[in-house]
Scaffold this motif. Structure first.
Motif, PDB file in Angstrom:
ATOM      1  N   PRO A 174       0.821  -1.216   0.000  1.00  0.00           N
ATOM      2  CA  PRO A 174       0.000   0.000   0.000  1.00  0.00           C
ATOM      3  C   PRO A 174       0.851   1.259   0.000  1.00  0.00           C
ATOM      4  CG  PRO A 174       0.106  -0.923   2.201  1.00  0.00           C
ATOM      5  CD  PRO A 174       0.807  -1.902   1.292  1.00  0.00           C
ATOM      6  N   GLY A 175       0.258   2.319  -0.528  1.00  0.00           N
ATOM      7  CA  GLY A 175       0.833   3.636  -0.369  1.00  0.00           C
ATOM      8  C   GLY A 175       0.376   4.221   0.964  1.00  0.00           C
ATOM      9  N   PRO A 176       0.405   5.546   1.133  1.00  0.00           N
ATOM     10  CA  PRO A 176      -0.003   6.174   2.386  1.00  0.00           C
ATOM     11  C   PRO A 176      -1.452   5.857   2.740  1.00  0.00           C
ATOM     12  CG  PRO A 176       1.175   7.735   0.999  1.00  0.00           C
ATOM     13  CD  PRO A 176       0.908   6.532   0.152  1.00  0.00           C
ATOM     14  N   PHE A 177      -1.706   5.707   4.034  1.00  0.00           N
ATOM     15  CA  PHE A 177      -3.052   5.412   4.523  1.00  0.00           C
ATOM     16  C   PHE A 177      -3.848   6.709   4.671  1.00  0.00           C
ATOM     17  CE2 PHE A 177      -1.912   1.367   7.176  1.00  0.00           C
ATOM     18  CZ  PHE A 177      -1.249   0.834   6.091  1.00  0.00           C
ATOM     19  N   HIS A 178      -5.168   6.614   4.486  1.00  0.00           N
ATOM     20  CA  HIS A 178      -6.037   7.729   4.864  1.00  0.00           C
ATOM     21  C   HIS A 178      -5.794   8.113   6.320  1.00  0.00           C
ATOM     22  CE1 HIS A 178      -9.267   6.715   1.585  1.00  0.00           C
ATOM     23  NE2 HIS A 178      -8.230   7.340   1.086  1.00  0.00           N
ATOM     24  N   ALA A 179      -5.580   7.110   7.163  1.00  0.00           N
ATOM     25  CA  ALA A 179      -5.432   7.359   8.603  1.00  0.00           C
ATOM     26  C   ALA A 179      -4.176   8.149   8.944  1.00  0.00           C
ATOM     27  CB  ALA A 179      -5.437   6.032   9.364  1.00  0.00           C
ATOM     28  N   ASN A 180      -3.254   8.300   7.983  1.00  0.00           N
ATOM     29  CA  ASN A 180      -2.073   9.118   8.273  1.00  0.00           C
ATOM     30  C   ASN A 180      -2.453  10.561   8.603  1.00  0.00           C
ATOM     31  OD1 ASN A 180      -0.587   6.854   7.715  1.00  0.00           O
ATOM     32  ND2 ASN A 180       0.429   7.668   5.905  1.00  0.00           N
ATOM     33  N   THR A 181      -3.606  11.001   8.125  1.00  0.00           N
ATOM     34  CA  THR A 181      -4.024  12.364   8.445  1.00  0.00           C
ATOM     35  C   THR A 181      -4.475  12.505   9.897  1.00  0.00           C
ATOM     36  OG1 THR A 181      -6.241  11.938   7.540  1.00  0.00           O
ATOM     37  CG2 THR A 181      -4.628  12.922   6.058  1.00  0.00           C
ATOM     38  N   SER A 182      -4.487  11.407  10.626  1.00  0.00           N
ATOM     39  CA  SER A 182      -4.707  11.490  12.080  1.00  0.00           C
ATOM     40  C   SER A 182      -3.592  12.278  12.756  1.00  0.00           C
ATOM     41  CB  SER A 182      -4.785  10.083  12.691  1.00  0.00           C
ATOM     42  OG  SER A 182      -5.865   9.352  12.155  1.00  0.00           O
ATOM     43  N   TRP A 183      -2.435  12.388  12.080  1.00  0.00           N
ATOM     44  CA  TRP A 183      -1.348  13.217  12.621  1.00  0.00           C
ATOM     45  C   TRP A 183      -1.794  14.664  12.811  1.00  0.00           C
ATOM     46  CZ3 TRP A 183       2.500  11.403   8.279  1.00  0.00           C
ATOM     47  CH2 TRP A 183       2.809  10.048   8.476  1.00  0.00           C
ATOM     48  N   TRP A 184      -2.875  15.059  12.134  1.00  0.00           N
ATOM     49  CA  TRP A 184      -3.322  16.455  12.197  1.00  0.00           C
ATOM     50  C   TRP A 184      -4.293  16.717  13.353  1.00  0.00           C
ATOM     51  CZ3 TRP A 184      -5.130  16.518   6.360  1.00  0.00           C
ATOM     52  CH2 TRP A 184      -4.004  16.358   5.526  1.00  0.00           C
ATOM     53  N   ILE A 185      -4.638  15.698  14.099  1.00  0.00           N
ATOM     54  CA  ILE A 185      -5.727  15.824  15.081  1.00  0.00           C
ATOM     55  C   ILE A 185      -5.509  16.994  16.040  1.00  0.00           C
ATOM     56  CG2 ILE A 185      -6.779  14.738  17.109  1.00  0.00           C
ATOM     57  CD1 ILE A 185      -6.668  12.079  15.612  1.00  0.00           C
ATOM     58  N   SER A 186      -4.340  17.075  16.657  1.00  0.00           N
ATOM     59  CA  SER A 186      -4.149  18.080  17.707  1.00  0.00           C
ATOM     60  C   SER A 186      -4.230  19.497  17.157  1.00  0.00           C
ATOM     61  CB  SER A 186      -2.814  17.865  18.422  1.00  0.00           C
ATOM     62  OG  SER A 186      -1.732  17.993  17.515  1.00  0.00           O
ATOM     63  N   THR A 187      -3.607  19.764  16.002  1.00  0.00           N
ATOM     64  CA  THR A 187      -3.640  21.131  15.480  1.00  0.00           C
ATOM     65  C   THR A 187      -5.016  21.487  14.912  1.00  0.00           C
ATOM     66  OG1 THR A 187      -2.739  20.366  13.355  1.00  0.00           O
ATOM     67  CG2 THR A 187      -1.173  21.209  14.989  1.00  0.00           C
ATOM     68  N   VAL A 188      -5.726  20.494  14.384  1.00  0.00           N
ATOM     69  CA  VAL A 188      -7.095  20.773  13.917  1.00  0.00           C
ATOM     70  C   VAL A 188      -7.983  21.104  15.104  1.00  0.00           C
ATOM     71  CG1 VAL A 188      -9.158  19.738  12.880  1.00  0.00           C
ATOM     72  CG2 VAL A 188      -6.924  19.413  11.802  1.00  0.00           C
TER      73      VAL A 188
END
Length: 278
Positions: free
Chosen positions: A130-144
């Motif tokens: 696989p390439g990058p996961f959709h869940a990688n955008t969980s890294w943005w949780i705190s700043t969002v």
């Protein structure tokens, strides 16, 4: 019997649930069986890919295994390959599309070494990359949550990220089907998106406008070096992450070919996980 390692992770847990839904006998390998929280009927055994003795027991009576590794990927792969060879089991390895990247970097080297471990062992194998996961955008949780902002660490080049559900579904199709031995599949989502476009979609789902900025490569190298202590590896990995020449730049048909349905778009992931972002 189908064995799942990494059964409590995003892909492994989903694969377990799908296999149980198909009425398959599933054994899950877990470092903490009492905390696994897997569906009723799943046989949960103690152990890890880092422990050869636990693998020998876990592979008893197993016909096929989904292998999900973390940490010392190459070393763990060698352990699993030996246990699978002894048991006569076939392997579906969750590898990575990163090893197809034209730029050399440590992440690719680790997964390439893992694949070679199974090839050398002579076990029947299938590699899912696989390439990058959709869940990688969980890294943005705190700043969002705190700032309505996304600070992106992986550059802003387009790619076709994939949902963990689709990776698991592809693995289940291979585990329960035929004709996949000796094949490797590059798995992507259905659409090409930049990180900024993902942030826009997430903001639309949340009903908020999210500010978007990209961290410089030097900044990311400094952060990664602080975590691992290996600046040379950080430089290589960051260069690959920021490169436009990623293997998953355009969607592939692999998920459809394996499962008979189109993979899920990022918007669907964002809607299902909106509560994480507050």
């Amino acid at each position: 019997m189908i064995l799942i390692t990494g059964a409590t992770g995003k892909v492994g847990r989903e694969a377990v649930q799908q296999l149980v839904g198909l009425g398959r006998h599933v054994r899950a390998l877990s470092r903490n069986p009492e905390e696994a929280g897997l569906p009723d009927g799943v046989e949960v055994v103690a152990g890890s890919p880092a422990d050869p003795d636990s693998l020998a027991l876990a592979f008893q009576g197993v016909e096929a295994a989904l292998v999900v590794l973390s940490g010392d990927v190459a070393g763990q792969a060698a352990n699993v390959a030996a246990a699978a060879k002894e048991a006569g089991a076939r392997i579906v390895l969750l590898s990575s599309g990163s090893l197809l990247h034209p730029l050399p970097h440590g992440i690719a080297d680790e997964h390439r070494a893992a694949e070679k471990a199974f090839q050398r062992a002579g076990v029947p194998w299938t590699f899912l990359r696989p390439g990058p996961f959709h869940a990688n955008t969980s890294w943005w949780i705190s700043t969002v949550r705190e700032k309505n902002a996304v600070r992106c660490w992986v550059g802003n080049n387009p790619g076709a990220p994939i949902d963990e559900y689709d990776i698991a579904s592809s693995a289940v199709a291979v585990l329960t089907g035929e004709g996949h031995t000796g094949k490797a599949y590059l798995l992507t989502g259905p659409e090409t998106l930049s990180s900024e476009e993902q942030a826009r979609i997430l903001g639309e789902v949340l009903g908020r406008k999210l500010d978007f900025t990209v961290a410089s490569a030097d900044e990311v190298v400094a952060v990664f070096t602080g975590i691992t202590g290996d600046r040379e590896a950080a430089v290589g990995n960051v260069a690959a992450l920021h490169s436009a020449e990623v293997p998953w730049a355009k969607p592939t048909t692999a998920v459809y070919d394996l499962t008979g349905r189109e993979p899920r778009p990022y918007r669907e992931w964002a809607a299902g996980n909106a509560a994480l972002f507050g």
